[in-house]
Design a protein around this motif. Structure first.
Motif, PDB file in Angstrom:
ATOM      1  N   ALA A 156     -10.211   5.061   1.928  1.00  0.00           N
ATOM      2  CA  ALA A 156      -9.019   4.923   2.762  1.00  0.00           C
ATOM      3  C   ALA A 156      -8.067   3.924   2.122  1.00  0.00           C
ATOM      4  O   ALA A 156      -8.426   3.190   1.201  1.00  0.00           O
ATOM      5  CB  ALA A 156      -9.401   4.473   4.171  1.00  0.00           C
ATOM      6  N   GLY A 157      -6.844   3.911   2.667  1.00  0.00           N
ATOM      7  CA  GLY A 157      -5.834   2.991   2.166  1.00  0.00           C
ATOM      8  C   GLY A 157      -4.595   3.745   1.729  1.00  0.00           C
ATOM      9  O   GLY A 157      -4.680   4.909   1.322  1.00  0.00           O
ATOM     10  N   ASP A 158      -3.446   3.092   1.815  1.00  0.00           N
ATOM     11  CA  ASP A 158      -2.183   3.675   1.374  1.00  0.00           C
ATOM     12  C   ASP A 158      -1.863   3.203  -0.039  1.00  0.00           C
ATOM     13  O   ASP A 158      -2.227   2.084  -0.427  1.00  0.00           O
ATOM     14  CB  ASP A 158      -1.049   3.277   2.316  1.00  0.00           C
ATOM     15  N   SER A 159      -1.135   4.049  -0.756  1.00  0.00           N
ATOM     16  CA  SER A 159      -0.809   3.741  -2.146  1.00  0.00           C
ATOM     17  C   SER A 159      -0.105   2.399  -2.290  1.00  0.00           C
ATOM     18  O   SER A 159      -0.358   1.650  -3.232  1.00  0.00           O
ATOM     19  CB  SER A 159       0.073   4.845  -2.725  1.00  0.00           C
ATOM     20  N   HIS A 160       0.807   2.098  -1.350  1.00  0.00           N
ATOM     21  CA  HIS A 160       1.548   0.838  -1.413  1.00  0.00           C
ATOM     22  C   HIS A 160       1.195  -0.086  -0.246  1.00  0.00           C
ATOM     23  O   HIS A 160       1.952  -0.988   0.089  1.00  0.00           O
ATOM     24  CB  HIS A 160       3.051   1.116  -1.447  1.00  0.00           C
ATOM     25  N   GLY A 161       0.056   0.170   0.384  1.00  0.00           N
ATOM     26  CA  GLY A 161      -0.402  -0.683   1.467  1.00  0.00           C
ATOM     27  C   GLY A 161      -1.095  -1.925   0.948  1.00  0.00           C
ATOM     28  O   GLY A 161      -1.031  -2.262  -0.234  1.00  0.00           O
ATOM     29  N   ASN A 173      -3.725  -3.928  -3.459  1.00  0.00           N
ATOM     30  CA  ASN A 173      -2.539  -3.382  -4.130  1.00  0.00           C
ATOM     31  C   ASN A 173      -1.518  -4.492  -4.295  1.00  0.00           C
ATOM     32  O   ASN A 173      -1.249  -5.242  -3.349  1.00  0.00           O
ATOM     33  CB  ASN A 173      -1.900  -2.269  -3.283  1.00  0.00           C
ATOM     34  N   ARG A 174      -0.924  -4.584  -5.463  1.00  0.00           N
ATOM     35  CA  ARG A 174       0.125  -5.586  -5.696  1.00  0.00           C
ATOM     36  C   ARG A 174       1.508  -4.940  -5.713  1.00  0.00           C
ATOM     37  O   ARG A 174       2.500  -5.567  -5.388  1.00  0.00           O
ATOM     38  CB  ARG A 174      -0.119  -6.300  -7.021  1.00  0.00           C
ATOM     39  N   ALA A 175       1.583  -3.675  -6.122  1.00  0.00           N
ATOM     40  CA  ALA A 175       2.884  -3.014  -6.281  1.00  0.00           C
ATOM     41  C   ALA A 175       3.380  -2.455  -4.953  1.00  0.00           C
ATOM     42  O   ALA A 175       2.620  -1.824  -4.207  1.00  0.00           O
ATOM     43  CB  ALA A 175       2.781  -1.893  -7.312  1.00  0.00           C
ATOM     44  N   GLY A 176       4.641  -2.677  -4.664  1.00  0.00           N
ATOM     45  CA  GLY A 176       5.267  -2.075  -3.501  1.00  0.00           C
ATOM     46  C   GLY A 176       5.919  -0.753  -3.877  1.00  0.00           C
ATOM     47  O   GLY A 176       6.021  -0.390  -5.051  1.00  0.00           O
ATOM     48  N   ASN A 177       6.368  -0.015  -2.870  1.00  0.00           N
ATOM     49  CA  ASN A 177       7.029   1.266  -3.116  1.00  0.00           C
ATOM     50  C   ASN A 177       8.415   1.018  -3.713  1.00  0.00           C
ATOM     51  O   ASN A 177       9.240   0.323  -3.119  1.00  0.00           O
ATOM     52  CB  ASN A 177       7.162   2.043  -1.801  1.00  0.00           C
ATOM     53  N   PRO A 178       8.697   1.562  -4.924  1.00  0.00           N
ATOM     54  CA  PRO A 178       9.994   1.311  -5.562  1.00  0.00           C
ATOM     55  C   PRO A 178      11.142   2.071  -4.902  1.00  0.00           C
ATOM     56  O   PRO A 178      12.306   1.770  -5.135  1.00  0.00           O
ATOM     57  CB  PRO A 178       9.775   1.798  -7.002  1.00  0.00           C
ATOM     58  N   VAL A 179      10.808   3.075  -4.063  1.00  0.00           N
ATOM     59  CA  VAL A 179      11.843   3.870  -3.402  1.00  0.00           C
ATOM     60  C   VAL A 179      12.055   3.310  -1.994  1.00  0.00           C
ATOM     61  O   VAL A 179      11.181   3.397  -1.133  1.00  0.00           O
ATOM     62  CB  VAL A 179      11.447   5.362  -3.331  1.00  0.00           C
ATOM     63  N   LYS A 180      13.231   2.737  -1.747  1.00  0.00           N
ATOM     64  CA  LYS A 180      13.508   2.100  -0.455  1.00  0.00           C
ATOM     65  C   LYS A 180      14.224   3.037   0.514  1.00  0.00           C
ATOM     66  O   LYS A 180      14.116   2.881   1.731  1.00  0.00           O
ATOM     67  CB  LYS A 180      14.352   0.840  -0.671  1.00  0.00           C
ATOM     68  N   ASP A 181      14.983   3.994   0.005  1.00  0.00           N
ATOM     69  CA  ASP A 181      15.740   4.899   0.864  1.00  0.00           C
ATOM     70  C   ASP A 181      14.890   6.110   1.252  1.00  0.00           C
ATOM     71  O   ASP A 181      13.879   6.414   0.610  1.00  0.00           O
ATOM     72  CB  ASP A 181      17.004   5.388   0.149  1.00  0.00           C
ATOM     73  N   VAL A 182      15.306   6.800   2.295  1.00  0.00           N
ATOM     74  CA  VAL A 182      14.650   8.053   2.687  1.00  0.00           C
ATOM     75  C   VAL A 182      14.770   9.046   1.522  1.00  0.00           C
ATOM     76  O   VAL A 182      15.840   9.203   0.935  1.00  0.00           O
ATOM     77  CB  VAL A 182      15.307   8.635   3.950  1.00  0.00           C
ATOM     78  N   ARG A 183      13.664   9.662   1.183  1.00  0.00           N
ATOM     79  CA  ARG A 183      13.670  10.629   0.075  1.00  0.00           C
ATOM     80  C   ARG A 183      13.532  12.031   0.646  1.00  0.00           C
ATOM     81  O   ARG A 183      12.576  12.323   1.371  1.00  0.00           O
ATOM     82  CB  ARG A 183      12.541  10.322  -0.917  1.00  0.00           C
ATOM     83  N   SER A 184      14.443  12.917   0.308  1.00  0.00           N
ATOM     84  CA  SER A 184      14.461  14.273   0.875  1.00  0.00           C
ATOM     85  C   SER A 184      14.463  15.367  -0.176  1.00  0.00           C
ATOM     86  O   SER A 184      14.574  16.542   0.152  1.00  0.00           O
ATOM     87  CB  SER A 184      15.683  14.450   1.784  1.00  0.00           C
ATOM     88  N   VAL A 214       3.448  10.355  -0.087  1.00  0.00           N
ATOM     89  CA  VAL A 214       2.969   9.768  -1.332  1.00  0.00           C
ATOM     90  C   VAL A 214       1.833   8.783  -1.069  1.00  0.00           C
ATOM     91  O   VAL A 214       0.934   8.624  -1.899  1.00  0.00           O
ATOM     92  CB  VAL A 214       4.130   9.059  -2.059  1.00  0.00           C
ATOM     93  N   GLU A 215       1.849   8.141   0.095  1.00  0.00           N
ATOM     94  CA  GLU A 215       0.891   7.070   0.355  1.00  0.00           C
ATOM     95  C   GLU A 215      -0.561   7.549   0.287  1.00  0.00           C
ATOM     96  O   GLU A 215      -1.430   6.843  -0.184  1.00  0.00           O
ATOM     97  CB  GLU A 215       1.182   6.427   1.712  1.00  0.00           C
ATOM     98  N   ARG A 216      -0.838   8.765   0.745  1.00  0.00           N
ATOM     99  CA  ARG A 216      -2.206   9.288   0.672  1.00  0.00           C
ATOM    100  C   ARG A 216      -2.425  10.138  -0.575  1.00  0.00           C
ATOM    101  O   ARG A 216      -3.493  10.111  -1.171  1.00  0.00           O
ATOM    102  CB  ARG A 216      -2.524  10.121   1.923  1.00  0.00           C
ATOM    103  N   SER A 217      -1.408  10.903  -0.962  1.00  0.00           N
ATOM    104  CA  SER A 217      -1.610  11.866  -2.048  1.00  0.00           C
ATOM    105  C   SER A 217      -1.433  11.253  -3.428  1.00  0.00           C
ATOM    106  O   SER A 217      -1.785  11.874  -4.434  1.00  0.00           O
ATOM    107  CB  SER A 217      -0.630  13.034  -1.892  1.00  0.00           C
ATOM    108  N   SER A 218      -0.903  10.042  -3.511  1.00  0.00           N
ATOM    109  CA  SER A 218      -0.785   9.350  -4.792  1.00  0.00           C
ATOM    110  C   SER A 218      -2.164   9.150  -5.414  1.00  0.00           C
ATOM    111  O   SER A 218      -3.164   8.955  -4.718  1.00  0.00           O
ATOM    112  CB  SER A 218      -0.122   7.992  -4.585  1.00  0.00           C
ATOM    113  N   ALA A 219      -2.211   9.160  -6.729  1.00  0.00           N
ATOM    114  CA  ALA A 219      -3.479   8.941  -7.439  1.00  0.00           C
ATOM    115  C   ALA A 219      -3.979   7.513  -7.317  1.00  0.00           C
ATOM    116  O   ALA A 219      -5.057   7.184  -7.811  1.00  0.00           O
ATOM    117  CB  ALA A 219      -3.329   9.312  -8.909  1.00  0.00           C
TER     118      ALA A 219
END
Length: 376
Positions: free
Chosen positions: A6-11, A78-89, A113-118
């Motif tokens: 469990a866990g989020d990619s940028h959590g 995790n140390r890295a945050g999500n680099p995309v701040k705006d809504v992505r469509s 991306v949070e779950r499906s990221s590698a």
């Protein structure tokens, strides 16, 4: 044995929980540290891996470095945050973006991306590396390496396990062929300049597995069924072949028997150590096809789901290729599967009890009298 990740990619962290590990296994944390380092540090990695440290912590199931029989929990911050701040469509071809949006209907592709990221494979790598301490108790070792990257294929792969490991470790892309290694690095550099990404193949080999591990009773307990089930959870994995991929003629493919030093062996190992879902005593080897990463430096044609109009894909921080790190992740995955089937075979309790069962097993005698009462 049960594994939960469990866990989020940028959590805050990624978590792996292992249930059903026997008591008394001394865990070599250097094995975990080394595999997390290898997954993070290989040629073709992107900016995120320069941020992450993958400093893990085992927070349950250990007492003075030894398993207690309770669930083992591993945390990897995790140390890295999500680099995309705006809504992505705008969905990326080859990623889960569009399919997940259709199913879950949350209007921001960043969510999926949070779950499906590698990134979650860091937890699988840690779990598999921890289980190497268990497998080592039974003389079992697992090794993963790259056999193809883009248009470059390894041709000089050592047969000797120790030489294979040494040459793999000397390669920046974890390929045991030194000539192919240099060509793969050139291939990565070219793809990076072009804004392209690369797929390829990895192979995972396990030695020391005795015959008779696995099952045909439950179709989903077959050893190769379990391998396929876990390996296909790994992002970018598109194909899994146990054994030789050239299987067109029986005379060339089927592994004939022989008796060598009083033991039953095979003249070849084209079947990859598994027949009918059960190990046959030869090394287990698995070929894994890994697709190119879906985030390319050169924009691709897509659509804007919010505006419903054609649009080019955005660039999101990514690697050029996932193939070298995939060899580490697949190595961990095979360690998980083999630990699972081995414990299913030997039962639970203390590691010394399991080792006695393992060491006392022998081939059955054909004339052990089992059927005499029915011989009429």
């Amino acid at each position: 044995m049960k594994i939960t990740i469990a866990g989020d990619s940028h959590g805050k962290c990624m978590v792996a929980i292992l249930e059903g590990i026997p008591a008394g296994v001394r865990i070599d944390e250097d094995l975990i540290r080394n595999d997390l380092f290898r997954r993070r540090n290989c040629y073709g990695r992107g900016e995120r891996m320069k941020i992450e440290e993958d400093a893990f912590e085992i927070v349950s199931g250990l007492w003075k470095g030894v398993t207690t029989g309770a669930p083992v929990t591993i945390l990897v911050p995790n140390r890295a945050g999500n680099p995309v701040k705006d809504v992505r469509s705008v969905p990326r071809p080859g990623h889960i973006d569009y399919a997940a949006w259709v199913k879950y209907k949350l209007p921001d592709l960043n969510v999926y991306v949070e779950r499906s990221s590698a990134r979650w494979t860091v937890a699988l790598t840690a779990a598999g590396a921890l289980l190497k301490s268990l497998l080592r108790e039974f003389g079992i070792e697992v090794l993963g390496f790259v056999t193809r990257l883009g248009g470059v294929e390894a041709k000089d792969i050592p047969n000797d396990f120790e030489e294979l490991k040494r040459k793999r470790n000397e390669s920046e892309v974890f390929c045991p062929d030194p000539v192919a290694t240099k060509e793969m690095i050139v291939e990565i550099d070219r793809a990076k300049r072009e804004g392209n990404t690369l797929g390829g193949k990895v192979r995972v080999v396990a030695k020391g597995i005795p015959a008779g591990i696995g099952s045909y009773s439950d179709l989903f307990k077959k050893l190769d069924s379990k391998i396929g089930s876990l390996f296909f959870t790994i992002p970018a994995v598109k194909g899994v072949v146990v054994g030789n991929e050239e299987m067109w003629y029986g005379f060339d493919y089927l592994d004939e028997f022989e008796i060598l030093d009083g033991k039953i062996r095979r003249k070849t190992n084209n079947l990859g150590g598994i027949e009918g879902g059960i190990s046959n005593g030869e090394d287990i080897w698995v070929n894994v096809y890994v697709k190119p990463i879906p985030t390319t430096g050169k924009p691709l044609d897509s659509v804007d789901l919010r505006a419903m109009k054609p649009e080019k894909t955005p660039y999101v921080r990514s690697d050029v290729t996932a193939v070298p790190p995939a060899s580490v992740v697949c190595e961990a995955a095979l360690a998980v599967v083999l630990s699972d089937v081995l414990l299913d075979h030997l039962g639970e309790g203390n590691i010394n009890d399991l080792k006695r069962r393992f060491e006392n097993e022998d081939l059955p005698r054909w004339d052990d009298g089992f059927w005499k009462e029915h011989d009429r």
